[in-house]
Design a protein around this motif. Sequence first.
Motif, short mmCIF file in Angstrom:
data_model
loop_
_atom_site.label_atom_id
_atom_site.label_comp_id
_atom_site.label_asym_id
_atom_site.label_seq_id
_atom_site.Cartn_x
_atom_site.Cartn_y
_atom_site.Cartn_z
N GLN A 179 58.47 -13.71 -22.71
CA GLN A 179 58.06 -14.24 -21.41
C GLN A 179 59.17 -14.09 -20.38
O GLN A 179 58.91 -13.73 -19.21
CB GLN A 179 57.65 -15.70 -21.53
N TRP A 198 52.88 -17.33 -23.85
CA TRP A 198 53.05 -17.87 -22.50
C TRP A 198 52.98 -19.39 -22.45
O TRP A 198 52.14 -20.02 -23.10
CB TRP A 198 51.99 -17.29 -21.57
N GLN A 199 53.88 -19.97 -21.71
CA GLN A 199 53.80 -21.37 -21.31
C GLN A 199 54.36 -21.48 -19.90
O GLN A 199 55.28 -20.74 -19.53
CB GLN A 199 54.58 -22.28 -22.26
N TRP A 200 53.77 -22.34 -19.09
CA TRP A 200 54.20 -22.40 -17.70
C TRP A 200 55.62 -22.95 -17.62
O TRP A 200 55.93 -24.00 -18.19
CB TRP A 200 53.26 -23.27 -16.88
#
Length: 291
Positions: free
Chosen positions: A39, A201-203
């Motif tokens: 990411q 994905w992670q914000w």
Amino acid sequence: MSAEPSNLKAALWMAGWLALMLTMTVAGREATRELDVFQIMEMRSIIGLLLLYPVIRMAGGLRSVRTAKLPRHIGRNVVHYGAQFAWFYALALIPIAQLVSIEFTMPIWTAILAAAFLGERINGWKIAAIVLGLIGVAIIVRPGAAAPDIGQLFALFAAIGFGVSVALVKSLTRHDSVPTIIFWMLVVQSLLGIVPALAVWQWPSPTVMPWIVVIAFCGTYSHYCMARAMLHADATTVVPMDFLRVPLSALLAWLVYQEGIDVYTVIGAALILAGNTLNLKQGGTARIRPS
């Protein structure tokens, strides 16, 4: 592209390179505390494209980054993507001084690969440089002392991958400009990384997002600073300035993370830098186009 020869201007551009590379080292360490490397690299490439746009616009817009060597750009950036992944992964696992010391074997791998695939000769100076570099790595890694450290292995893989990448860039600079090479680096690596990045994905939190922007800025414009330095001075003048990154990285790691440095890393780094110096000595003073 030509520019006025000036060691002072070259030194100023290299000061920018050093500052950006040292900053990116800290930013990368901080970002990997929260986010997956895939990411981080994807966000770095996408944000980097936005940050590069002013340079492309000044160069004439998207027409200025057209290339007839797209397959070569793709091949180069597949390798470079893997090397960057290994570098960020190692950054989270081993002391910064070790990582940067092993990274400095890159010119040695470049010399070997340039001889194998670009037809460049390996003379006595290059052989001595290669031997010193390999001994330096062996002292740092100490493969017989304990089980291999996965972080050190990733750092070595990164150095070899960067060596392959530089050898390919040497051929690309015969046809394309620096902004073109950086543009296609960011485009290709954005496409390569989108699937693995979405899988993890992670914000990003408000705490880590500024570090990602720092990585994108430093990763994009460090290349530009090095290229500009090469326009004002020979490689034999510019590259030794980068050697400062080894002691400066060790000092930074001590100040920020209280990381110590052992005698094996000091001796190994000294041998690697000695090998790089010999590699530069045999190269004379021929001007190298920016890469």
